[in-house]
Design a protein around this motif. Structure first.
Motif, mmCIF file in Angstrom:
data_model
loop_
_atom_site.group_PDB
_atom_site.id
_atom_site.type_symbol
_atom_site.label_atom_id
_atom_site.label_comp_id
_atom_site.label_asym_id
_atom_site.label_seq_id
_atom_site.Cartn_x
_atom_site.Cartn_y
_atom_site.Cartn_z
ATOM 1 N N ALA A 99 0.828 -1.208 0.000
ATOM 2 C CA ALA A 99 0.000 0.000 0.000
ATOM 3 C C ALA A 99 0.863 1.259 0.000
ATOM 4 O O ALA A 99 0.475 2.284 -0.560
ATOM 5 N N ALA A 100 2.038 1.187 0.598
ATOM 6 C CA ALA A 100 2.936 2.341 0.617
ATOM 7 C C ALA A 100 3.551 2.593 -0.763
ATOM 8 O O ALA A 100 3.872 3.730 -1.096
ATOM 9 N N TRP A 101 3.698 1.551 -1.574
ATOM 10 C CA TRP A 101 4.298 1.666 -2.907
ATOM 11 C C TRP A 101 3.443 0.936 -3.939
ATOM 12 O O TRP A 101 3.871 -0.069 -4.516
ATOM 13 N N PRO A 102 2.214 1.422 -4.201
ATOM 14 C CA PRO A 102 1.365 0.724 -5.170
ATOM 15 C C PRO A 102 1.945 0.753 -6.584
ATOM 16 O O PRO A 102 1.662 -0.141 -7.382
ATOM 17 N N ILE A 103 2.755 1.754 -6.889
ATOM 18 C CA ILE A 103 3.540 1.821 -8.130
ATOM 19 C C ILE A 103 4.874 2.464 -7.765
ATOM 20 O O ILE A 103 5.007 3.053 -6.691
ATOM 21 N N SER A 104 5.854 2.362 -8.674
ATOM 22 C CA SER A 104 7.152 2.956 -8.355
ATOM 23 C C SER A 104 7.503 4.141 -9.241
ATOM 24 O O SER A 104 8.461 4.845 -8.960
ATOM 25 N N HIS A 105 6.743 4.356 -10.310
ATOM 26 C CA HIS A 105 7.027 5.462 -11.227
ATOM 27 C C HIS A 105 5.827 5.629 -12.149
ATOM 28 O O HIS A 105 4.990 4.729 -12.261
ATOM 29 N N PRO A 106 5.708 6.776 -12.820
ATOM 30 C CA PRO A 106 4.617 6.946 -13.780
ATOM 31 C C PRO A 106 4.661 5.863 -14.860
ATOM 32 O O PRO A 106 5.734 5.410 -15.250
ATOM 33 N N ARG A 107 3.506 5.431 -15.282
ATOM 34 C CA ARG A 107 3.340 4.371 -16.281
ATOM 35 C C ARG A 107 3.830 3.011 -15.794
ATOM 36 O O ARG A 107 4.137 2.127 -16.587
ATOM 37 N N CYS A 108 3.930 2.844 -14.508
ATOM 38 C CA CYS A 108 4.385 1.589 -13.914
ATOM 39 C C CYS A 108 3.355 0.495 -14.177
ATOM 40 O O CYS A 108 2.156 0.715 -14.080
ATOM 41 N N GLY A 109 3.830 -0.686 -14.502
ATOM 42 C CA GLY A 109 2.951 -1.819 -14.784
ATOM 43 C C GLY A 109 2.746 -2.733 -13.595
ATOM 44 O O GLY A 109 2.297 -3.868 -13.763
ATOM 45 N N ARG A 110 3.029 -2.260 -12.405
ATOM 46 C CA ARG A 110 2.954 -3.094 -11.205
ATOM 47 C C ARG A 110 1.531 -3.562 -10.916
ATOM 48 O O ARG A 110 0.565 -2.839 -11.075
ATOM 49 N N ALA A 111 1.441 -4.809 -10.455
ATOM 50 C CA ALA A 111 0.183 -5.389 -9.980
ATOM 51 C C ALA A 111 0.517 -6.304 -8.810
ATOM 52 O O ALA A 111 1.683 -6.683 -8.612
ATOM 53 N N PHE A 112 -0.496 -6.633 -8.044
ATOM 54 C CA PHE A 112 -0.304 -7.481 -6.870
ATOM 55 C C PHE A 112 -1.270 -8.655 -6.913
ATOM 56 O O PHE A 112 -2.405 -8.527 -7.362
ATOM 57 N N GLY A 113 -0.791 -9.787 -6.406
ATOM 58 C CA GLY A 113 -1.632 -10.972 -6.261
ATOM 59 C C GLY A 113 -1.619 -11.396 -4.810
ATOM 60 O O GLY A 113 -0.549 -11.518 -4.206
ATOM 61 N N PRO A 114 -2.793 -11.632 -4.232
ATOM 62 C CA PRO A 114 -2.846 -12.052 -2.830
ATOM 63 C C PRO A 114 -2.229 -13.446 -2.662
ATOM 64 O O PRO A 114 -2.381 -14.318 -3.512
ATOM 65 N N ARG A 115 -1.495 -13.616 -1.574
ATOM 66 C CA ARG A 115 -0.864 -14.900 -1.258
ATOM 67 C C ARG A 115 -1.304 -15.331 0.150
ATOM 68 O O ARG A 115 -0.565 -15.160 1.120
ATOM 69 N N PRO A 116 -2.499 -15.890 0.279
ATOM 70 C CA PRO A 116 -2.981 -16.315 1.605
ATOM 71 C C PRO A 116 -2.150 -17.438 2.195
ATOM 72 O O PRO A 116 -2.168 -17.669 3.406
ATOM 73 N N ASP A 117 -1.371 -18.145 1.351
ATOM 74 C CA ASP A 117 -0.547 -19.244 1.807
ATOM 75 C C ASP A 117 0.780 -18.800 2.404
ATOM 76 O O ASP A 117 1.462 -19.558 3.085
ATOM 77 N N ALA A 118 1.162 -17.550 2.176
ATOM 78 C CA ALA A 118 2.480 -17.062 2.629
ATOM 79 C C ALA A 118 2.434 -16.700 4.106
ATOM 80 O O ALA A 118 1.455 -16.169 4.607
ATOM 81 N N THR A 119 3.532 -17.015 4.777
ATOM 82 C CA THR A 119 3.617 -16.719 6.207
ATOM 83 C C THR A 119 4.672 -15.676 6.531
ATOM 84 O O THR A 119 4.759 -15.198 7.647
ATOM 85 N N ARG A 120 5.510 -15.331 5.544
ATOM 86 C CA ARG A 120 6.482 -14.258 5.738
ATOM 87 C C ARG A 120 6.905 -13.708 4.384
ATOM 88 O O ARG A 120 6.873 -14.397 3.373
ATOM 89 N N ALA A 121 7.302 -12.431 4.393
ATOM 90 C CA ALA A 121 7.744 -11.781 3.158
ATOM 91 C C ALA A 121 9.124 -12.272 2.795
ATOM 92 O O ALA A 121 9.890 -12.749 3.628
ATOM 93 N N GLY A 122 9.461 -12.099 1.532
ATOM 94 C CA GLY A 122 10.797 -12.493 1.112
ATOM 95 C C GLY A 122 10.924 -12.577 -0.366
ATOM 96 O O GLY A 122 10.095 -12.369 -1.135
#
Length: 173
Positions: free
Chosen positions: A150-173
């Protein structure tokens, strides 16, 4: 406020706009910047809801925004702080695509949060960094907390970033 000639303006955050041409008005740059800011906000208020409602694409909304700014305010170029002159159509397209990407990703993150998902997988350009395009912390394929995403939904103009939920994940990495 209308001035004869054409008006060139920098992005809103720089608070400097200036008329260009022999017949430009004598209004101060700060007053013109405020007028430009109001004009852009007013025009965007008309176009962005159509985009969010699915009645138009981002490119259609950008074209309409650029046409409105050109017709109603004789705006042809946006001049950035570094002196780059960008046609209003290109600026409107970039601004609209950026806003729609942020809105889309924010919606994805809000739904994930509501579902109790804590981690998101990042889908982005292969060389795109997390906080800017040149950030050495590459984003794609990583797991991030919903809060980090949420703090970085994109990193620059015209950014193609998207997110997929990972309910199976227990830690970032």
């Amino acid at each position: 406020m209308r001035c004869r000639g054409r008006m060139e303006a920098t992005p809103v955050e720089s608070s400097s706009a200036r008329p260009v041409g022999t017949a430009a008005c004598s209004t101060s740059p700060a007053v013109m910047a405020a007028a430009f800011y109001r004009a852009v906000r007013e025009a965007a208020r008309r176009e962005v809801p159509l985009l969010a409602a699915g009645n138009t694409t981002a490119l259609q909304a950008a074209r309409s925004l650029a046409d409105r700014l050109a017709a109603e305010h004789q705006l042809q170029y946006v001049i950035y702080r570094n002196g780059a002159r960008v046609p209003v159509q290109a600026w409107a397209e970039s601004a609209t695509l950026t806003k729609s990407a942020v809105a889309y990703n924010s919606g994805t993150l809000n739904r994930a949060r509501e579902a109790g998902v804590q981690y998101m997988e990042v889908f982005d350009g292969i060389g795109c960094g997390w906080t800017s395009h040149k950030d050495p912390d590459k984003a794609t394929g990583t797991l991030r907390t919903v809060e980090d995403a949420a703090a970085w939904p994109i990193s620059h103009p015209r950014c193609g970033r998207a997110f997929g939920p990972r309910p199976d994940a227990t830690r970032a990495g």
